[in-house]
Design a protein around this motif. Structure first.
Motif, PDB file in Angstrom:
ATOM      1  N   VAL A  86      12.979  35.377  66.727  1.00 17.42           N
ATOM      2  CA  VAL A  86      13.888  36.340  67.348  1.00 17.42           C
ATOM      3  C   VAL A  86      15.013  36.706  66.395  1.00 17.42           C
ATOM      4  N   GLY A  87      15.220  37.998  66.174  1.00 15.53           N
ATOM      5  CA  GLY A  87      16.334  38.456  65.350  1.00 15.53           C
ATOM      6  C   GLY A  87      17.352  39.193  66.207  1.00 15.53           C
ATOM      7  N   LEU A  88      18.628  38.868  66.031  1.00 17.01           N
ATOM      8  CA  LEU A  88      19.683  39.529  66.818  1.00 17.01           C
ATOM      9  C   LEU A  88      20.640  40.278  65.904  1.00 17.01           C
ATOM     10  N   ALA A  89      20.867  41.546  66.219  1.00 21.85           N
ATOM     11  CA  ALA A  89      21.939  42.296  65.565  1.00 21.85           C
ATOM     12  C   ALA A  89      23.131  42.306  66.515  1.00 21.85           C
ATOM     13  N   PHE A  90      24.231  41.710  66.081  1.00 21.19           N
ATOM     14  CA  PHE A  90      25.416  41.547  66.932  1.00 21.19           C
ATOM     15  C   PHE A  90      26.076  42.894  67.258  1.00 21.19           C
ATOM     16  N   GLN A  91      26.819  42.878  68.358  1.00 21.03           N
ATOM     17  CA  GLN A  91      27.521  44.093  68.799  1.00 21.03           C
ATOM     18  C   GLN A  91      28.475  44.582  67.719  1.00 21.03           C
ATOM     19  N   ASN A  92      29.185  43.652  67.078  1.00 20.53           N
ATOM     20  CA  ASN A  92      30.068  44.037  65.984  1.00 20.53           C
ATOM     21  C   ASN A  92      29.394  43.701  64.652  1.00 20.53           C
ATOM     22  N   PRO A  93      29.002  44.726  63.882  1.00 21.72           N
ATOM     23  CA  PRO A  93      28.223  44.468  62.667  1.00 21.72           C
ATOM     24  C   PRO A  93      28.976  43.600  61.667  1.00 21.72           C
ATOM     25  N   PHE A  94      30.293  43.630  61.760  1.00 27.71           N
ATOM     26  CA  PHE A  94      31.121  42.830  60.869  1.00 27.71           C
ATOM     27  C   PHE A  94      30.790  41.339  61.000  1.00 27.71           C
ATOM     28  N   ASN A  95      30.445  40.931  62.221  1.00 30.25           N
ATOM     29  CA  ASN A  95      30.089  39.525  62.472  1.00 30.25           C
ATOM     30  C   ASN A  95      28.775  39.128  61.832  1.00 30.25           C
ATOM     31  N   LYS A 101      27.631  36.993  50.031  1.00 33.06           N
ATOM     32  CA  LYS A 101      26.920  37.835  49.067  1.00 33.06           C
ATOM     33  C   LYS A 101      27.756  39.046  48.636  1.00 33.06           C
ATOM     34  N   TYR A 102      27.529  39.462  47.382  1.00 29.77           N
ATOM     35  CA  TYR A 102      28.336  40.558  46.828  1.00 29.77           C
ATOM     36  C   TYR A 102      27.740  41.935  47.047  1.00 29.77           C
ATOM     37  N   THR A 103      26.402  42.001  47.208  1.00 30.93           N
ATOM     38  CA  THR A 103      25.791  43.320  47.376  1.00 30.93           C
ATOM     39  C   THR A 103      24.955  43.368  48.654  1.00 30.93           C
ATOM     40  N   VAL A 104      24.711  44.597  49.095  1.00 32.59           N
ATOM     41  CA  VAL A 104      23.866  44.821  50.266  1.00 32.59           C
ATOM     42  C   VAL A 104      22.470  44.239  50.019  1.00 32.59           C
ATOM     43  N   LEU A 138      22.435  52.240  49.166  1.00 33.29           N
ATOM     44  CA  LEU A 138      23.573  51.324  49.374  1.00 33.29           C
ATOM     45  C   LEU A 138      23.321  49.948  48.738  1.00 33.29           C
ATOM     46  N   ALA A 139      22.146  49.764  48.138  1.00 30.18           N
ATOM     47  CA  ALA A 139      21.711  48.432  47.687  1.00 30.18           C
ATOM     48  C   ALA A 139      22.737  47.688  46.824  1.00 30.18           C
ATOM     49  N   ASP A 140      23.439  48.409  45.959  1.00 30.94           N
ATOM     50  CA  ASP A 140      24.371  47.740  45.043  1.00 30.94           C
ATOM     51  C   ASP A 140      25.811  47.690  45.542  1.00 30.94           C
ATOM     52  N   ARG A 141      26.044  48.252  46.712  1.00 35.32           N
ATOM     53  CA  ARG A 141      27.411  48.270  47.244  1.00 35.32           C
ATOM     54  C   ARG A 141      27.788  46.912  47.838  1.00 35.32           C
ATOM     55  N   SER A 142      29.097  46.684  47.930  1.00 37.35           N
ATOM     56  CA  SER A 142      29.548  45.490  48.631  1.00 37.35           C
ATOM     57  C   SER A 142      29.451  45.745  50.140  1.00 37.35           C
ATOM     58  N   PRO A 143      28.936  44.778  50.893  1.00 36.72           N
ATOM     59  CA  PRO A 143      28.827  44.965  52.349  1.00 36.72           C
ATOM     60  C   PRO A 143      30.173  45.302  52.991  1.00 36.72           C
ATOM     61  N   TYR A 144      31.243  44.834  52.366  1.00 33.83           N
ATOM     62  CA  TYR A 144      32.570  45.061  52.954  1.00 33.83           C
ATOM     63  C   TYR A 144      33.121  46.450  52.666  1.00 33.83           C
ATOM     64  N   SER A 145      32.502  47.170  51.719  1.00 34.67           N
ATOM     65  CA  SER A 145      33.016  48.491  51.361  1.00 34.67           C
ATOM     66  C   SER A 145      32.404  49.593  52.223  1.00 34.67           C
ATOM     67  N   LEU A 146      31.588  49.210  53.205  1.00 33.17           N
ATOM     68  CA  LEU A 146      30.830  50.210  53.950  1.00 33.17           C
ATOM     69  C   LEU A 146      31.535  50.655  55.221  1.00 33.17           C
ATOM     70  N   SER A 147      31.151  51.827  55.710  1.00 37.71           N
ATOM     71  CA  SER A 147      31.642  52.301  57.006  1.00 37.71           C
ATOM     72  C   SER A 147      30.960  51.488  58.108  1.00 37.71           C
ATOM     73  N   GLY A 148      31.493  51.599  59.315  1.00 37.07           N
ATOM     74  CA  GLY A 148      30.917  50.865  60.451  1.00 37.07           C
ATOM     75  C   GLY A 148      29.448  51.210  60.663  1.00 37.07           C
ATOM     76  N   VAL A 154      22.939  48.073  57.754  1.00 37.30           N
ATOM     77  CA  VAL A 154      22.694  46.856  56.965  1.00 37.30           C
ATOM     78  C   VAL A 154      22.314  45.708  57.903  1.00 37.30           C
ATOM     79  N   ALA A 155      23.049  45.586  59.008  1.00 39.49           N
ATOM     80  CA  ALA A 155      22.756  44.523  59.978  1.00 39.49           C
ATOM     81  C   ALA A 155      21.326  44.664  60.493  1.00 39.49           C
ATOM     82  N   LEU A 156      20.957  45.873  60.871  1.00 38.17           N
ATOM     83  CA  LEU A 156      19.600  46.119  61.368  1.00 38.17           C
ATOM     84  C   LEU A 156      18.572  45.768  60.292  1.00 38.17           C
TER      85      LEU A 156
END
Ligand SMILES: Nc1ncnc2c1ncn2[C@@H]1O[C@H](COP(=O)(O)OP(=O)(O)OP(=O)(O)O)[C@@H](O)[C@H]1O
Ligand SMILES: [Mg+2]
Length: 279
Positions: A86-95, A101-104, A138-148, A154-156
């Motif tokens: 079972v895989g879960l994508a949380f309501q808040n993707p930030f979680n 990790k440094y990149t997507v 987006l592969a080389d971007r930092s996960p934190y630099s992304l829009s919601g 990314v979460a999905l």
């Protein structure tokens, strides 16, 4: 046989008085795409946590009834075993972001790394998953630099790459525009057609009506109504119980009172509304 089988599931978070889920009975077939709707606090996320094993394995609390996914019983499994199915994508993707990790690309590879998938296979699977959800760029971007919305993709992707039998998505398009929403719904539909079972919490009724096989309407921790999207989403019961309703449904419902909507069935989508208002 059903892939998901919930029997009389009742769950109470620690230190709370009323159960967040009450007497849930739910069977879901393999490859079925089920949408879950309900007001704030109805128990949608709790249902997701339950399916994903986080309740009670992570949140603790009191669980009764039986939760079976892919022939395994939640109470008899560890969370580590459970997350393989079972895989879960949380309501808040930030979680969802590991923070490790440094990149997507690395972020999406993280789960595969943890289960020891060989390097070459891992690369292929990550690249395929990135392409599937349209975020190769987006592969080389930092996960934190992304829009919601990008973080939600990314979460999905980080869930899809694990190829779970059951995909649980808690409002996965909440921060996306209509184009992103359509793309995500299309991807998920495709996964369901490939045999993945999907449970998706979503407020966007028009999209549910077009893509989901079944809708579960939750109220105060219980299933109030369930059935085909076109029936559940246009039901008076939903309207009377304070659920979000598609604007096309509510417009046609008012029009019907004045004799301006002639069809028996109310619309959920724009296309259905246009069709029904034609002479
Ligand atoms: N960690 C927690 N501890 C205690 N109570 C909780 C916890 N999480 C949720 N609840 C309570 O459980 C009930 C169901 O909450 P849940 O988050 O499942 O609702 P929801 O339908 O997902 O709502 P939303 O639309 O706001 O996301 C609410 O009464 C909520 O206050
Ligand atoms: Mg929620």
């Amino acid at each position: 046989m059903a892939l998901v089988n919930l029997q009389n599931v009742t769950y109470k978070y620690p230190l709370t008085k009323t159960p967040a889920l009450q007497n849930i009975n739910l069977q879901i077939k393999e490859g079925e795409f089920v949408a879950v709707v309900g007001a704030n606090g109805a128990g949608k996320s709790t249902l997701c946590y339950t399916l994903a094993g986080f309740a009670p394995h992570f949140f603790k609390g009191e669980m009764s009834g039986s939760i079976e996914v892919a022939g395994k019983e939640s109470s008899k499994s560890t969370l580590d075993e459970w997350v393989l199915n079972v895989g879960l994508a949380f309501q808040n993707p930030f979680n969802q972001i590991s923070g490790a990790k440094y990149t997507v690309f690395e972020e999406i590879a993280f789960g595969l790394e943890n289960i020891g998938v060989p390097r070459d296979e891992m690369k292929d699977r990550v690249n395929d998953a990135l392409a599937l959800t349209g975020i190769t760029d987006l592969a080389d971007r930092s996960p934190y630099s992304l829009s919601g919305g990008q973080q939600q993709r990314v979460a999905l992707t980080s869930i899809l790459v694990m190829q779970p039998k059951l995909l649980v998505l808690d409002e996965p398009t909440s921060q996306m525009d209509p184009i992103g929403t359509r793309e995500v719904f299309s991807v998920i539909r495709k996964m369901a057609e490939g045999g993945m079972t999907v449970v998706m919490v979503e407020h966007k009724m028009e999209w549910i009506a077009q893509f989901a096989d079944r809708v579960i309407a939750l109220k105060d921790g219980s299933i109030l109504l369930e059935g085909k999207p076109g029936e559940v989403l246009t039901s008076d019961v939903l309207a009377e119980n304070g659920f979000g309703i598609s604007r096309y449904t509510s417009t046609a419902r008012e029009a019907k009172k004045q004799g301006l909507w002639k069809k028996e069935k109310l619309p959920v989508t724009l296309d259905e509304a246009v069709e029904g208002f034609k002479k």
